[in-house]
Enzyme design. Structure first.
Site, PDB file in Angstrom:
ATOM      1  N   GLY A  24       0.927  -1.253  -0.026  1.00  0.00           N
ATOM      2  CA  GLY A  24       0.191  -0.074  -0.063  1.00  0.00           C
ATOM      3  C   GLY A  24       0.790   1.332  -0.032  1.00  0.00           C
ATOM      4  O   GLY A  24       0.430   2.383  -0.093  1.00  0.00           O
ATOM      5  N   SER A  25       2.116   1.080   0.162  1.00  0.00           N
ATOM      6  CA  SER A  25       3.002   2.409   0.005  1.00  0.00           C
ATOM      7  C   SER A  25       3.212   3.076  -1.289  1.00  0.00           C
ATOM      8  O   SER A  25       3.263   2.231  -2.499  1.00  0.00           O
ATOM      9  CB  SER A  25       4.466   1.993   0.604  1.00  0.00           C
ATOM     10  OG  SER A  25       5.112   0.817  -0.050  1.00  0.00           O
ATOM     11  N   TYR A  34      -5.075   1.124   5.819  1.00  0.00           N
ATOM     12  CA  TYR A  34      -6.387   1.196   5.056  1.00  0.00           C
ATOM     13  C   TYR A  34      -7.484   1.498   6.042  1.00  0.00           C
ATOM     14  O   TYR A  34      -7.655   0.346   6.900  1.00  0.00           O
ATOM     15  CB  TYR A  34      -6.421   0.077   4.021  1.00  0.00           C
ATOM     16  CG  TYR A  34      -5.732   0.201   2.934  1.00  0.00           C
ATOM     17  CD1 TYR A  34      -4.729   1.308   2.674  1.00  0.00           C
ATOM     18  CD2 TYR A  34      -5.855  -0.734   1.829  1.00  0.00           C
ATOM     19  CE1 TYR A  34      -4.028   1.162   1.421  1.00  0.00           C
ATOM     20  CE2 TYR A  34      -5.235  -0.659   0.614  1.00  0.00           C
ATOM     21  CZ  TYR A  34      -4.312   0.139   0.511  1.00  0.00           C
ATOM     22  OH  TYR A  34      -3.472   0.495  -0.669  1.00  0.00           O
ATOM     23  N   LYS A 217       0.815  -2.115 -12.404  1.00  0.00           N
ATOM     24  CA  LYS A 217       1.160  -0.691 -12.034  1.00  0.00           C
ATOM     25  C   LYS A 217       2.145  -0.712 -11.310  1.00  0.00           C
ATOM     26  O   LYS A 217       2.667  -1.578 -10.295  1.00  0.00           O
ATOM     27  CB  LYS A 217       0.104  -0.016 -11.632  1.00  0.00           C
ATOM     28  CG  LYS A 217      -0.043   1.714 -11.437  1.00  0.00           C
ATOM     29  CD  LYS A 217      -1.153   2.173 -11.414  1.00  0.00           C
ATOM     30  CE  LYS A 217      -1.839   2.101 -10.109  1.00  0.00           C
ATOM     31  NZ  LYS A 217      -3.317   2.724  -9.866  1.00  0.00           N
ATOM     32  N   ASN A 250       1.484   9.468  -7.511  1.00  0.00           N
ATOM     33  CA  ASN A 250       0.707   9.939  -6.271  1.00  0.00           C
ATOM     34  C   ASN A 250       1.056  11.341  -6.026  1.00  0.00           C
ATOM     35  O   ASN A 250       1.212  11.814  -4.671  1.00  0.00           O
ATOM     36  CB  ASN A 250       1.126   9.173  -5.103  1.00  0.00           C
ATOM     37  CG  ASN A 250       0.441   7.544  -5.382  1.00  0.00           C
ATOM     38  OD1 ASN A 250       1.098   6.525  -5.688  1.00  0.00           O
ATOM     39  ND2 ASN A 250      -1.137   7.492  -4.813  1.00  0.00           N
ATOM     40  N   GLU A 274       0.058   8.440 -13.834  1.00  0.00           N
ATOM     41  CA  GLU A 274      -0.884   8.623 -13.024  1.00  0.00           C
ATOM     42  C   GLU A 274      -0.854   9.467 -12.011  1.00  0.00           C
ATOM     43  O   GLU A 274       0.465   9.465 -11.185  1.00  0.00           O
ATOM     44  CB  GLU A 274      -1.503   7.167 -12.430  1.00  0.00           C
ATOM     45  CG  GLU A 274      -2.798   7.382 -11.321  1.00  0.00           C
ATOM     46  CD  GLU A 274      -2.977   5.852 -10.883  1.00  0.00           C
ATOM     47  OE1 GLU A 274      -3.689   6.116  -9.749  1.00  0.00           O
ATOM     48  OE2 GLU A 274      -2.862   5.151 -11.586  1.00  0.00           O
ATOM     49  N   GLU A 301      -8.388   9.964  -8.551  1.00  0.00           N
ATOM     50  CA  GLU A 301      -8.186   9.538  -7.144  1.00  0.00           C
ATOM     51  C   GLU A 301      -8.421  10.531  -6.103  1.00  0.00           C
ATOM     52  O   GLU A 301      -9.114  10.015  -5.155  1.00  0.00           O
ATOM     53  CB  GLU A 301      -7.009   8.642  -6.922  1.00  0.00           C
ATOM     54  CG  GLU A 301      -6.715   8.326  -5.644  1.00  0.00           C
ATOM     55  CD  GLU A 301      -5.324   7.482  -5.306  1.00  0.00           C
ATOM     56  OE1 GLU A 301      -4.774   7.271  -4.363  1.00  0.00           O
ATOM     57  OE2 GLU A 301      -4.780   7.136  -6.362  1.00  0.00           O
ATOM     58  N   HIS A 351     -10.470   4.211  -9.676  1.00  0.00           N
ATOM     59  CA  HIS A 351      -9.353   4.001  -8.345  1.00  0.00           C
ATOM     60  C   HIS A 351     -10.542   3.219  -7.467  1.00  0.00           C
ATOM     61  O   HIS A 351     -11.674   3.273  -7.230  1.00  0.00           O
ATOM     62  CB  HIS A 351      -9.106   5.282  -7.881  1.00  0.00           C
ATOM     63  CG  HIS A 351      -8.425   5.038  -6.434  1.00  0.00           C
ATOM     64  ND1 HIS A 351      -8.984   4.985  -5.302  1.00  0.00           N
ATOM     65  CD2 HIS A 351      -7.038   4.696  -6.101  1.00  0.00           C
ATOM     66  CE1 HIS A 351      -8.152   4.587  -4.269  1.00  0.00           C
ATOM     67  NE2 HIS A 351      -6.902   4.649  -4.888  1.00  0.00           N
ATOM     68  N   GLY A 353     -10.719   2.476  -3.921  1.00  0.00           N
ATOM     69  CA  GLY A 353     -10.503   2.487  -2.255  1.00  0.00           C
ATOM     70  C   GLY A 353     -11.423   1.412  -1.619  1.00  0.00           C
ATOM     71  O   GLY A 353     -10.870   0.992  -0.599  1.00  0.00           O
ATOM     72  N   GLU A 378      -9.015  -1.786 -11.755  1.00  0.00           N
ATOM     73  CA  GLU A 378      -7.862  -2.038 -10.558  1.00  0.00           C
ATOM     74  C   GLU A 378      -8.003  -3.086  -9.625  1.00  0.00           C
ATOM     75  O   GLU A 378      -9.210  -3.430  -9.086  1.00  0.00           O
ATOM     76  CB  GLU A 378      -7.697  -0.780  -9.734  1.00  0.00           C
ATOM     77  CG  GLU A 378      -6.539  -0.815  -8.851  1.00  0.00           C
ATOM     78  CD  GLU A 378      -6.088   0.641  -8.201  1.00  0.00           C
ATOM     79  OE1 GLU A 378      -4.931   0.911  -7.812  1.00  0.00           O
ATOM     80  OE2 GLU A 378      -7.163   1.648  -8.287  1.00  0.00           O
TER      81      GLU A 378
END
Length: 412
Positions: A24-25, A34, A217, A250, A274, A301, A351, A353, A378
């Site tokens: 998740g980083s 999360y 990705k 990001n 992205e 996102e 995205h 989440g 995704e």
């Protein structure tokens, strides 16, 4: 079979999951937790509506407090009657006179609206005893439009135009229902988390391909751009020329740095780059898109509402729309933005989440009922064990969910 279901009470829950071993980083969020601000709608029946909004832990409790305040707008309502005019109710919640100053239409309050809205759609599908995707594709076009708040969009899309778009897509809807047999293609976003070693990235790329994923990705945005270029080359060499590879910064770069690194990444032929810079800086994205063409940009996102999406679509700098129903005002605003995106001929690649739980339903609706091209969705596996009905992936494809609701129920 449709049931009459009255919402008795809405309650929130702050649920958090700390990820391990670098999962998740990214370049900005280096120690992710999360988290879901959950809205649970208790009813006069043996069913509950479950809605989710996604955060990274800090401030999740604030979203829950906003949920507890806003549920007054839907408590006591019968779900079918509520959803028949949900666009009006959504607008009233978003424009609450005591909370609107905190946005408007962004941040804590808008995330709370996402959770409440998603709970309403989940309950609506459960009341009818069908999966969310089936509820949506079977609804009359005007009934879909009635769930939408189209305010501030009238210059590009009126209510009548939204209905007309749905009606036009309905003429060829049956041809696109074959996707209910094949499933919806996924892409693996867990190949190259930022804190993973090069060896782990290479290993994950090989694993993803073995599992049927031909799109993957990589997280970029390192202080040393050479690290990004090296790792991108590693993924391309591991996956081969036929694989689809995206990179995700990001928001780490300013515009000059984004131009520099994006030019350096061209050699791996990225499908998209992205979130290259600050999500509010539309002008920077326009300038970047011109500088690095034909490389394309993906964003959404961190775009909070339909108005900002409208502006990005008008700018021509958004090549892929990554709207997230847990970030904007839930499923209703997601559909609104999908319609806008269709009008501007920009594909929607959400995205997730929600780890794909709700979005697996929404991309089926987008394809079948709006006519969006089915690209891929995704896939992030890290919270799979916590869902009652987790997504099912076979040979790289999301399998079509069959249980009633939006697949958002979490285990106790």
């Amino acid at each position: 079979m449709e049931k009459t279901v009255v919402i008795k009470k809405g309650v929130s829950s702050d649920i958090q999951f700390r990820l391990k071993d670098g999962a998740g980083s990214d370049a900005v969020h280096t120690t992710p937790i999360y988290a879901y601000a959950v809205c649970k709608l208790q009813t006069d029946r043996a069913i509950e509506g479950i809605g989710l909004a996604f955060t990274l832990g800090g401030g999740n409790n604030l979203v829950c407090q906003a949920i507890d305040y806003l549920v007054k707008y839907i408590e006591g309502k019968e779900i079918n009657e509520l959803m028949a005019c949900f666009g009006q109710v959504s607008k009233a919640m978003a424009d609450d006179p005591n909370l609107r100053w905190l946005g408007p239409h962004k941040g804590v309050v808008h995330l709370a609206l996402a959770s409440i809205t998603n709970a309403c759609f989940d309950l609506w599908a459960k009341a009818k005893g069908v999966p969310l995707w089936k509820l949506l594709i079977d609804l009359p076009d005007r009934s879909i439009a009635n769930t939408l708040d189209l305010s501030y969009l009238e210059d590009v899309m009126t209510f009548d135009e939204a209905v007309s778009m749905l009606e036009q897509a309905a003429a060829s809807k049956d041809k696109r229902k074959s996707i209910l047999t094949t499933g919806y293609q996924g892409y693996d976003t867990s190949v190259g988390w930022f804190n993973y070693s090069d060896e782990k990235v290479g290993e994950n790329a090989r694993k993803a391909m073995a599992e049927g994923f031909m799109a993957m990705k990589l997280k970029v945005g390192s202080k040393d751009p050479h690290r990004d270029v090296r790792r991108a080359r590693l993924v391309r060499e591991t996956a081969g020329d036929e694989a689809i590879i995206m990179v995700d910064a990001n928001q780490q770069w300013n515009l000059p740095k984004a131009i520099e690194v994006c030019q350096a990444l061209k050699h791996i032929n990225p499908f998209w780059i992205e979130e290259p810079t600050h999500p509010d800086d539309i002008a920077a994205h326009v300038a970047l898109a011109k500088e690095i063409a034909p490389v394309r940009l993906a964003m959404g996102e961190h775009l909070p509402n339909r108005v900002i999406f409208k502006n990005y679509l008008q700018s021509g700098a958004m090549h892929f729309n990554q709207v997230d129903a847990l970030r904007v005002a839930g499923i209703s605003e997601f559909i609104t933005i999908s319609l806008l995106s269709k009008k501007f001929s920009v594909p929607v690649v959400p995205h997730v989440g929600d780890m794909g739980q709700i979005h697996q339903h929404l991309v089926l609706f987008n394809h079948i009922s709006i006519g969006h091209k089915a690209l891929f969705l995704e896939h992030i596996p890290h919270l799979k064990e916590h869902f009652v009905f987790p997504v099912k992936i076979k040979d790289g494809y999301y399998q079509v969910p069959q249980e009633p609701g939006a697949s958002s129920d979490l285990k106790q």
